[in-house]
Scaffold this active site. Sequence first.
Site, PDB file in Angstrom:
ATOM      1  N   THR A   7       0.841  -1.196   0.000  1.00  0.00           N
ATOM      2  CA  THR A   7       0.000   0.000   0.000  1.00  0.00           C
ATOM      3  C   THR A   7       0.876   1.247   0.000  1.00  0.00           C
ATOM      4  O   THR A   7       1.998   1.221   0.496  1.00  0.00           O
ATOM      5  CB  THR A   7      -0.944   0.034   1.235  1.00  0.00           C
ATOM      6  N   SER A   8       0.331   2.341  -0.539  1.00  0.00           N
ATOM      7  CA  SER A   8       1.072   3.600  -0.487  1.00  0.00           C
ATOM      8  C   SER A   8       0.561   4.433   0.689  1.00  0.00           C
ATOM      9  O   SER A   8       1.068   5.510   0.961  1.00  0.00           O
ATOM     10  CB  SER A   8       0.899   4.365  -1.802  1.00  0.00           C
ATOM     11  N   GLU A  10       0.166   5.112   4.456  1.00  0.00           N
ATOM     12  CA  GLU A  10       0.796   4.771   5.732  1.00  0.00           C
ATOM     13  C   GLU A  10      -0.237   4.495   6.833  1.00  0.00           C
ATOM     14  O   GLU A  10      -0.047   3.613   7.678  1.00  0.00           O
ATOM     15  CB  GLU A  10       1.743   5.891   6.169  1.00  0.00           C
ATOM     16  N   GLY A  11      -1.340   5.222   6.808  1.00  0.00           N
ATOM     17  CA  GLY A  11      -2.405   5.031   7.803  1.00  0.00           C
ATOM     18  C   GLY A  11      -2.956   3.615   7.747  1.00  0.00           C
ATOM     19  O   GLY A  11      -3.181   2.978   8.784  1.00  0.00           O
ATOM     20  N   GLU A  36      -4.906   0.300 -10.429  1.00  0.00           N
ATOM     21  CA  GLU A  36      -6.197  -0.290 -10.057  1.00  0.00           C
ATOM     22  C   GLU A  36      -7.096  -0.289 -11.275  1.00  0.00           C
ATOM     23  O   GLU A  36      -7.460   0.768 -11.770  1.00  0.00           O
ATOM     24  CB  GLU A  36      -6.865   0.563  -8.978  1.00  0.00           C
ATOM     25  N   ASP A  65      -8.737  -2.569  -0.582  1.00  0.00           N
ATOM     26  CA  ASP A  65      -9.446  -1.549  -1.353  1.00  0.00           C
ATOM     27  C   ASP A  65     -10.778  -1.293  -0.657  1.00  0.00           C
ATOM     28  O   ASP A  65     -11.458  -2.243  -0.248  1.00  0.00           O
ATOM     29  CB  ASP A  65      -9.683  -2.087  -2.773  1.00  0.00           C
ATOM     30  N   SER A  66     -11.127  -0.017  -0.509  1.00  0.00           N
ATOM     31  CA  SER A  66     -12.380   0.242   0.202  1.00  0.00           C
ATOM     32  C   SER A  66     -13.213   1.316  -0.466  1.00  0.00           C
ATOM     33  O   SER A  66     -12.735   2.030  -1.349  1.00  0.00           O
ATOM     34  CB  SER A  66     -12.078   0.620   1.658  1.00  0.00           C
ATOM     35  N   GLY A 141     -10.555  11.109   4.565  1.00  0.00           N
ATOM     36  CA  GLY A 141     -11.596  10.810   3.577  1.00  0.00           C
ATOM     37  C   GLY A 141     -12.999  11.205   4.033  1.00  0.00           C
ATOM     38  O   GLY A 141     -13.239  12.327   4.501  1.00  0.00           O
TER      39      GLY A 141
HETATM   40  P1  IMP Z   1      -8.914   3.290  -1.347  1.00  0.00           P
HETATM   41  O1  IMP Z   1      -9.206   1.965  -0.752  1.00  0.00           O
HETATM   42  O2  IMP Z   1      -7.647   3.856  -0.782  1.00  0.00           O
HETATM   43  O3  IMP Z   1      -9.003   3.297  -2.840  1.00  0.00           O
HETATM   44  O4  IMP Z   1     -10.044   4.235  -0.779  1.00  0.00           O
HETATM   45  C1  IMP Z   1     -11.096   4.722  -1.542  1.00  0.00           C
HETATM   46  C2  IMP Z   1     -11.647   5.983  -0.943  1.00  0.00           C
HETATM   47  O5  IMP Z   1     -12.618   5.599   0.035  1.00  0.00           O
HETATM   48  C3  IMP Z   1     -10.623   6.843  -0.236  1.00  0.00           C
HETATM   49  O6  IMP Z   1     -10.167   7.865  -1.054  1.00  0.00           O
HETATM   50  C4  IMP Z   1     -11.412   7.431   0.902  1.00  0.00           C
HETATM   51  O7  IMP Z   1     -11.910   8.664   0.482  1.00  0.00           O
HETATM   52  C5  IMP Z   1     -12.556   6.461   1.119  1.00  0.00           C
HETATM   53  N1  IMP Z   1     -12.338   5.675   2.331  1.00  0.00           N
HETATM   54  C6  IMP Z   1     -11.884   4.403   2.419  1.00  0.00           C
HETATM   55  N2  IMP Z   1     -11.802   4.012   3.696  1.00  0.00           N
HETATM   56  C7  IMP Z   1     -12.205   5.078   4.434  1.00  0.00           C
HETATM   57  C8  IMP Z   1     -12.313   5.298   5.835  1.00  0.00           C
HETATM   58  O8  IMP Z   1     -12.002   4.459   6.687  1.00  0.00           O
HETATM   59  N3  IMP Z   1     -12.759   6.524   6.179  1.00  0.00           N
HETATM   60  C9  IMP Z   1     -13.086   7.484   5.309  1.00  0.00           C
HETATM   61  N4  IMP Z   1     -12.992   7.341   4.005  1.00  0.00           N
HETATM   62  C10 IMP Z   1     -12.549   6.137   3.567  1.00  0.00           C
END
Ligand code: IMP
Length: 182
Positions: A7-8, A10-11, A36, A65-66, A141
């Site tokens: 992952t890029s 750090e959190g 992706e 991925d979320s 986010g």
């Molecule tokens: P990715 O998994 O890094 O592609 O996340 C996709 C987007 O979903 C991110 O840019 C965040 O804006 C949002 N996101 C994912 N997880 C969270 C979280 O735990 N809190 C708030 N936003 C999240």
Amino acid sequence: MKVTFVTSNEGKYREAKYIGERYGIEVEWLRKEYLEPQGNDLKEIAKKSAEILAEKIKKPFFIEDSGLFIPALRGFPGPYSSFVFKTIGNEGILKLMDGIEDRRAYFLAVIAFFDGKNVLTFEGRVDGKIATEIRGDKGFGFDPIFEYDGKTFAEMGDKKNEVSHRRRALEALFSYLNKLKI
Ligand code: IMP
């Protein structure tokens, strides 16, 4: 045992390391951006990304991925969460939700784990709702607009990590790895 997290962010790595310790699993960080593929299904995207990465990384690793899903907006932003956050942001989501009574929302996290041969997926979900205004200054986010038990994730601080979608997906992966006893 040791497992690599690509992952890029750090959190995300810190959260995984912290949870891994509770499961006796050492999470090693491979800081790397990766391609992706676009798509409508988070699971498919995560699986494809891991398959592409597996051609280069020959040892076991996982990615995560979320996304945020809002049923009243037919699942938007879902797999496009990253782009939507960067473009219209939290204010934009609040505008789209203006006047909508059904404010239910959920975060979904998909982990794709390459075991050296195949890619397996693990999911975690947390249900909440879209707040009516931006609240809190912690997290990242969509945290300031995602309400869980009366507080936004951005107001919860570390307590968020006890209930988050990512936490649940990581626990599913780590329980699986512990059962393998490798
Ligand atoms: P990715 O998994 O890094 O592609 O996340 C996709 C987007 O979903 C991110 O840019 C965040 O804006 C949002 N996101 C994912 N997880 C969270 C979280 O735990 N809190 C708030 N936003 C999240």
